[in-house]
Structures are given as C-alpha cells and as structure tokens.
Scaffold this active site. Sequence first.
Site, short mmCIF file in Angstrom:
data_model
loop_
_atom_site.label_atom_id
_atom_site.label_comp_id
_atom_site.label_asym_id
_atom_site.label_seq_id
_atom_site.Cartn_x
_atom_site.Cartn_y
_atom_site.Cartn_z
N ARG A 1 7.43 -21.60 -19.30
CA ARG A 1 6.90 -22.35 -20.46
C ARG A 1 5.95 -21.83 -21.38
O ARG A 1 5.69 -21.81 -22.34
CB ARG A 1 6.88 -23.73 -20.06
CG ARG A 1 8.13 -24.67 -19.96
CD ARG A 1 7.93 -26.04 -19.94
NE ARG A 1 9.06 -26.92 -19.72
CZ ARG A 1 9.33 -28.06 -19.93
NH1 ARG A 1 8.20 -28.92 -20.05
NH2 ARG A 1 10.32 -28.89 -19.42
N GLU B 1 18.36 -30.60 -12.13
CA GLU B 1 18.57 -31.65 -13.16
C GLU B 1 19.46 -31.02 -14.15
O GLU B 1 19.35 -29.90 -14.59
CB GLU B 1 17.17 -31.92 -13.83
CG GLU B 1 15.95 -32.52 -12.99
CD GLU B 1 14.60 -32.56 -13.54
OE1 GLU B 1 14.49 -31.82 -14.48
OE2 GLU B 1 14.00 -32.95 -13.16
N GLU C 1 4.84 -29.91 -23.36
CA GLU C 1 4.02 -30.03 -21.96
C GLU C 1 4.26 -28.60 -21.06
O GLU C 1 5.30 -27.86 -21.08
CB GLU C 1 4.82 -31.09 -21.19
CG GLU C 1 4.28 -31.25 -19.79
CD GLU C 1 5.17 -31.82 -18.84
OE1 GLU C 1 5.17 -31.40 -17.74
OE2 GLU C 1 6.09 -32.73 -19.15
N SER D 1 1.57 -30.69 -15.52
CA SER D 1 1.62 -32.09 -15.05
C SER D 1 0.76 -31.96 -13.86
O SER D 1 0.87 -31.25 -13.27
CB SER D 1 2.72 -32.93 -14.60
OG SER D 1 2.87 -33.90 -14.52
N ARG E 1 14.14 -25.89 -23.06
CA ARG E 1 12.75 -25.57 -22.20
C ARG E 1 13.06 -25.90 -20.89
O ARG E 1 12.08 -26.25 -20.31
CB ARG E 1 11.73 -26.20 -23.06
CG ARG E 1 11.97 -27.89 -23.01
CD ARG E 1 10.87 -28.55 -23.48
NE ARG E 1 10.76 -30.01 -23.24
CZ ARG E 1 9.78 -30.77 -23.32
NH1 ARG E 1 8.54 -30.32 -23.96
NH2 ARG E 1 9.70 -31.96 -23.07
N HIS E 2 14.28 -26.20 -20.40
CA HIS E 2 14.52 -26.32 -19.02
C HIS E 2 15.20 -25.31 -18.18
O HIS E 2 16.22 -24.72 -18.68
CB HIS E 2 15.55 -27.79 -19.07
CG HIS E 2 14.53 -29.11 -19.22
ND1 HIS E 2 14.17 -29.54 -20.56
CD2 HIS E 2 13.78 -29.51 -18.33
CE1 HIS E 2 13.50 -30.49 -20.37
NE2 HIS E 2 13.25 -30.88 -19.15
N ARG F 1 15.00 -27.44 -9.52
CA ARG F 1 15.16 -28.92 -9.94
C ARG F 1 16.82 -29.02 -10.27
O ARG F 1 17.14 -28.28 -11.40
CB ARG F 1 14.18 -29.13 -11.26
CG ARG F 1 12.82 -28.67 -11.00
CD ARG F 1 12.31 -30.12 -10.41
NE ARG F 1 11.01 -30.14 -10.06
CZ ARG F 1 10.00 -30.38 -10.88
NH1 ARG F 1 10.09 -30.42 -12.12
NH2 ARG F 1 8.74 -30.27 -10.57
#
Length: 553
Positions: free
Chosen positions: A527, A321, A472, A475, A327-328, A319
């Site tokens: 996670r 991002e 989370e 998903s 948490r990323h 990712r």
Amino acid sequence: MAEPAPAAAGASDPTKEPSKNALKKAQKEKEKAEKKAAAKARELAERQKKEAADAEDVSKDSYGELPLTGSKDFKVTGTKREDLSQIADFEDKEITFRAWVENARVQSAKLAFLNLRQGLNTVQAVVAASEKLSKQMVKFSGNVSTESTVAVTGLVKRVKEPIKSATIKDFEIHIQKLFVESKAEVPLPLQVEDAERPIPSEGLGEDDSKQEESDGRPLVGLNTRLNNRTIDLRAKINHAIFIIKGGVCALFQEFLSQKGFILMQTPKILGSASEGGASVFEVKYFDRPACLAQSPQFYKQMLIASRFQKVMEIGPVFRAENSNTARHLTEFTGLDLEMEFQEHYYEVVGVLEELMLFIFTELNKRYKKETDLVRSVYHVDEFKLPEAGKVPRIPFSEGIQMLRDAGEDLNDYDDLSTPQEKKLGRLVLEKYGSDFYTLDQFPLAVRPAYTMPSPHDPKYSNSYDMFMRGQEICSGAQRIHDAELLSKQMREHDPPIDPNGAGTKDYVDSFRYGCPPHGGGGFGLERIVQFWLGLPNIRMASLFPRDPVRVTP
C-alpha cells in the site's frame, strides 16, 4: 539353302523410323535430365558462392549465437563487462556489455539499428558495413529477435543531436562485435512495450485489453499482464516499482535500527487462529490442523514481555478475506514494529510518524528517478509532506465532524468506509496541506480486543491509523499489558475470544509476569508503494500477487 522364316506378326521393323510418341517421350526425358543437371549446377554454384562469401566475410568471427553458457562448448573469455550507467566515462573507448534487445531493424544492406537495454538504461546501437564489418553481420544484427540477450562490444560515440528513443541521449554504440547469448522465441505472449503503458481504467476485467490509447495502441489488461508476469516484469516501469519497494524496506530498517530496534522473525505457521477472526488460511500440518499467521501481533507483544524493548519485522501476512478490491491482497508484506514507552502512547505515534517522514523524504532523494518514471505513466500529484514534527494528528471525532460538514451522514462511533476515508483525505489535504496524516482515538468497538480503552471515554481507544492520500497504510495502538484486563476485554469483544483458548493462552499468560506499557503498528508495504506512486491497483506492487482468485503464477 533354306529360305529365312517369315517375321512374326507385329514384330518391329528395324529399318522403320520411330513413332512420333516415342520421339516425344525421348525428348521429354532429355529435357528433364537437362533441367535436373542445370538445377544441380545452380545449387553447386550457389554453394560455392556462399562459401566464397563466407570466406570473404571479414566479420565472421565477430557475430553469431554463442553456445549455452556453462555447456561443454562454452569458452570463458574473462572479458570485463561494463555498466551503461557509466557510459560517459568511456567516450571514444571500446566497451563490452550485456544487454537485451528492445528492438532491431535493418535500415539497408549496409546499416542496422538496435535499441539495447540494461536495467533502466537504454542506448542506441549502430551496425554499419565497412571494410572491417560485413553486410552479413549487418543483416544478422538487424534481425536479432526482440528480448534476446546479447553480448556487445563497441565504441562509445557522442552524438550531435539527442537521441529521443533511448534514455541515454548523448551517446550511441558503434558495434564491432555482437553475440546472442540467449535467443528469445517469437512471438512473445505480451509485448514489453505494451507493459510500459498504463493499465485500462477498469484494471481487473478479462476484456480490458481491448481498450486503446488515443494513438490507437492497445492497453493490455492487468489479468493478461499477470498471466504473463515474467514478461510483464521486464518493463522499466515495473523495475522502478520494485526498486522503490526494496528501498522502502531498506529505509524502514535503516531508521529503526538507528533508534535501537532489533529485527526479528516470528512464526507464520500457527497451531490455531490467534486473533479470534475467521479470516485465516487453514493448512494441514503433518497429522493436525494449523493456520497461516494473520499478523505477527501476538509475538511482537510477547517479545516486549521477554524484555526486548524495541522490535521490528518485515514478513508475509496472510488474510483469508474475500476482498476483490484495488487495495487488498490475501498475502502481503507487513512492516511491523513494537516498542515499550515510558508514559504515553504518543511516544509510539511520534516514532511512527517520524519513520514515515524519513521514508518519504529519502524516497524523494534516493529514488527520484524511479518515482518520476512511474508517475510519468500514472499521472499523480506530487505527494505533499508536512514539516517535521507537524504531521496532522486528528482525533477520530474531529474527522467525523469534518465529513459531516462535507455532507456525509455518520454516527459518532461508525467505522469509515473506503470512499469516506478518501474524502477525508481530500479534506485534510485542503485544510492541512498534507497527504500524510494520523487519525487518533478510534471507537473501541471497531478495534481488536487487545487495544487499550481510552481514559477519556471508554467507548474510544488509544488507537490510531495512518493514511496516505486518504487511504489507510498503518493500523496501531497501545496494547493492553495486564493479563486480567486483557482477558476481560477479550470475553466482551464482538465476537468473544476465549483467553484460555489454544491460540491465545500463551499470549495472555505472557503478561502475568510483568510487562511494560507498549504499543506499535503494522504497515502494508504494498500500500505504501501503491499510494506513493499513484498506482491504480495494489497488485502492481506485488511481484506475483495473491488474491481471492489468483494463486498462479
């Protein structure tokens, strides 16, 4: 007879006594020679003394540094090496084992102590001079550098008082032989014992290593640890973290295999971005551009269309991002599954909930030692589990109302921020007594274009997220399995996605030839580990983490 010639002016008279300067010079030369001779004599005596001592060293063949394993000088002995976890089976017996030195110290000329580690086990070892064990061996053993790898032979002895400094409390090793297999250079860039302590509260700052615990010992910052990761990973707490991480993968496969899921491996190099987002890593693929997969989503669904009824995958996810949070990660491990269902997507949700309860329950059973070790450093409450079949499944609208009642200002179709998710987690724990729950029927606008709209309200969708401690971890959704509806939803999505695009056409076309209703979900492995153990930063659950600023080591 001729008279002798007169002496030349200035010539020395042999009958005359030497001058004082000449005498002093001669005396200095004599003293210098005597000192040199004495030094040589002392050197010879010392050498003879050492040779005599070596000759009298009864342990000379029982300690030292071994030649490099596999080198021409290395000799294989075939000696069986034991596991310290079975040490109680060898009481009063001699064993040989490999370990590394946590610390070594000379107590006196006749006594040295070592703390030796093997895996998560540590044991105290004693080297005591006697008629059969020399002072030279005591001195050598007590000065082996920290983190050196050693091969030890010794007697297993039960102790009268529990040993506080080792995980093995009731036994110690009385060393008879000790050989260094691989010597560690000193000083180390990072002390392993420092990596056993918690990271500073900030966790991501470069200067956080200046913080201290109440006892004055340093708290080494996360960046320092990650920059020296091979040393950091030696800490017992880190071994425990990755034993648990491997355990989650094993439990994931174990449960789903019993349910009939087939393990698959989907491509990670794609010809173009598949899900319409800009958060992809572009790579040069020979003479054309390509990108790394954001998820295996399209391929999982194409496998369902290929008549595989249930599929799972454990693989990397990329990712792009720019999320610098606790948490990323830009590369993480996805635990993915996809399955066809008969009549309702809750069939899928039920499997996902049952899967996670199985993982949590078995972690408590099979990995309690490792879990307790990590939680002893990062003090976190016990993870509260619901009863089987009673996982709280909360409609998104109800979750919004719970937050409003607790003072949050939210619209009906707003996505939740991270603080709001955490707050909802606390509210769910208080109301339902569970740290694990499902949030169901998300607004359609905040979900991917392939999500099936809700039959009850077109502004909602048949989609769900799963949470641990209010954060989370998964998903998922029912996917659209009709090509025309999928194309329509993709065009109306914000931002729009071309169903005939290079990265989407094959995917959309796969539903033109008959595909059963299906759904699934994707979990973030790191996670799950982070929230299960209460780790303050997800990077601690990644061996060599990748984030927006870190691509080494």
